[in-house]
Design a protein around this motif. Sequence first.
Motif, short mmCIF file in Angstrom:
data_model
loop_
_atom_site.label_atom_id
_atom_site.label_comp_id
_atom_site.label_asym_id
_atom_site.label_seq_id
_atom_site.Cartn_x
_atom_site.Cartn_y
_atom_site.Cartn_z
N SER A 156 23.65 -0.72 -5.97
CA SER A 156 24.40 -0.42 -4.48
C SER A 156 22.97 -0.55 -3.46
CB SER A 156 25.18 0.69 -4.69
OG SER A 156 26.15 0.49 -5.46
N LEU A 157 22.02 0.26 -3.77
CA LEU A 157 20.99 0.19 -2.82
C LEU A 157 20.45 -0.96 -2.55
CD1 LEU A 157 19.10 1.82 -0.96
CD2 LEU A 157 17.68 2.26 -3.07
N LEU A 158 20.20 -2.00 -3.71
CA LEU A 158 19.59 -3.20 -3.61
C LEU A 158 20.84 -4.18 -2.69
CD1 LEU A 158 18.52 -3.94 -7.03
CD2 LEU A 158 16.83 -3.93 -4.94
N ASP A 159 22.05 -3.85 -2.88
CA ASP A 159 23.04 -4.58 -2.01
C ASP A 159 22.76 -4.37 -0.59
OD1 ASP A 159 25.14 -6.40 -1.49
OD2 ASP A 159 26.55 -4.70 -1.69
N ALA A 182 14.80 11.00 -3.92
CA ALA A 182 15.76 11.52 -4.93
C ALA A 182 17.03 10.90 -5.11
CB ALA A 182 15.58 12.93 -4.88
N ASN A 183 17.54 10.16 -3.88
CA ASN A 183 18.67 9.51 -4.29
C ASN A 183 18.68 8.09 -3.32
OD1 ASN A 183 19.57 10.21 -1.42
ND2 ASN A 183 19.90 12.26 -2.28
N GLY A 184 19.90 7.30 -3.31
CA GLY A 184 19.90 6.23 -2.49
C GLY A 184 20.08 6.40 -1.07
N LEU A 185 20.77 7.26 -0.52
CA LEU A 185 20.77 7.67 0.75
C LEU A 185 19.32 8.12 1.47
CD1 LEU A 185 22.40 7.70 3.40
CD2 LEU A 185 23.08 10.23 2.71
N LEU A 209 20.85 6.60 -9.80
CA LEU A 209 20.88 7.66 -8.85
C LEU A 209 22.15 8.55 -8.79
CD1 LEU A 209 19.27 5.36 -6.42
CD2 LEU A 209 17.91 6.76 -7.97
N PRO A 210 21.93 9.89 -8.11
CA PRO A 210 23.06 11.02 -8.12
C PRO A 210 24.05 10.09 -7.11
CG PRO A 210 21.29 11.56 -7.12
CD PRO A 210 20.73 10.39 -8.01
N ASP A 211 23.77 9.47 -6.23
CA ASP A 211 24.74 9.22 -5.20
C ASP A 211 25.20 7.77 -5.27
OD1 ASP A 211 22.24 8.29 -4.36
OD2 ASP A 211 22.58 8.85 -2.39
N ARG A 238 0.92 -1.34 -0.22
CA ARG A 238 0.02 0.01 0.11
C ARG A 238 0.67 1.19 0.06
NH1 ARG A 238 -2.85 -2.74 -2.28
NH2 ARG A 238 -4.40 -3.80 -1.45
N ARG A 239 1.98 1.44 0.85
CA ARG A 239 2.84 2.28 1.04
C ARG A 239 3.93 1.97 -0.06
NH1 ARG A 239 5.98 5.41 5.29
NH2 ARG A 239 5.71 7.29 4.81
N LEU A 240 4.35 2.89 -1.16
CA LEU A 240 5.28 2.48 -2.23
C LEU A 240 6.35 3.91 -2.10
CD1 LEU A 240 3.08 1.69 -5.33
CD2 LEU A 240 3.83 -0.08 -3.50
N LEU A 241 7.53 3.01 -2.23
CA LEU A 241 8.77 4.26 -2.33
C LEU A 241 9.21 4.27 -3.69
CD1 LEU A 241 10.90 6.08 -0.78
CD2 LEU A 241 12.20 4.08 -0.45
N VAL A 242 8.92 5.69 -4.36
CA VAL A 242 9.47 5.69 -5.65
C VAL A 242 10.94 6.37 -5.56
CG1 VAL A 242 8.91 6.66 -7.81
CG2 VAL A 242 7.06 5.95 -6.44
N VAL A 243 11.94 5.71 -6.09
CA VAL A 243 13.35 6.14 -5.69
C VAL A 243 13.77 6.58 -7.10
CG1 VAL A 243 15.50 5.66 -4.93
CG2 VAL A 243 13.74 4.59 -4.03
N ASP A 244 13.88 7.85 -7.52
CA ASP A 244 14.09 8.43 -8.87
C ASP A 244 14.65 9.84 -8.69
OD1 ASP A 244 14.18 9.37 -11.53
OD2 ASP A 244 13.26 7.40 -12.16
N ASP A 245 15.67 10.26 -9.06
CA ASP A 245 16.09 11.62 -9.01
C ASP A 245 15.25 12.50 -10.21
OD1 ASP A 245 17.46 10.46 -11.11
OD2 ASP A 245 19.21 12.00 -11.07
N ASP A 246 14.63 12.10 -10.89
CA ASP A 246 13.87 12.86 -12.10
C ASP A 246 12.56 13.12 -11.59
OD1 ASP A 246 12.72 13.89 -14.32
OD2 ASP A 246 13.31 12.35 -15.56
N PRO A 247 12.35 14.25 -11.39
CA PRO A 247 11.01 14.86 -10.86
C PRO A 247 9.86 14.50 -12.08
CG PRO A 247 12.32 16.83 -10.85
CD PRO A 247 13.19 15.38 -11.45
N ASN A 248 10.17 14.31 -13.17
CA ASN A 248 9.37 13.92 -14.26
C ASN A 248 8.71 12.41 -14.08
OD1 ASN A 248 9.35 16.43 -15.60
ND2 ASN A 248 11.22 16.26 -16.38
#
Length: 193
Positions: A159-162, A129-132, A152-154, A91-101
């Motif tokens: 790496s985030l999956l790891d 907007a980034n991995g951290l 991602l910018p950082d 139900r609660r989804l985290l969208v990880v993307d640095d592109d606002p579009n």
Amino acid sequence: RVTVIREPQALRKLVQSLYPQAVIVDESLAADDDVQLFCQNPPYDIPIITFTSPLDIGREADLPANVLRYIVKPVNRQVLMETLERIPQARRLLVVDDDPNMIRLVTQLFKAEEMTSGQVLDYELVNAANGLEAFDTLVGGGIDAVLLDLNLPDMDGFSLLDTMQSDERLRDIPVIIISASDIPQSSAVQYKG
């Protein structure tokens, strides 16, 4: 003539009414009870072909266990919704993307699905907007699934999956990768988990 159905429970009735020359089943639906029952006892002698969607190729061999699908941008609303249906508790989804579009696009996909289906979707979108920022949000708890861009910018998404795989609190959170490029041939090398 090709007819596409998305409700496995309607398979037998549709085959009996259209009398097709073959049935082609996406491997992701092959485990469905209605599809299995149909395949075990078709209404007549009909070839049943199972295929693996290009979006799922390489999943087991190259990607972490918690990655459900690798979607290549632009995102197809139907593919995204079908993938999310595989995570009924999400139900609660985290969208990880640095592109606002991209964030806007995902939001619009959900609105379009609500308008098309006539149902209110019970999803809350949280952005990072980034991995951290994504990691901090995940550690904070309450995220049911992640829609992850790999660029991602950082850090890269692998790496985030790891990092998620090495943290007991996060390793079972389902991930849908959304990337502008096809599945990397060397993703098994990139992913160290």
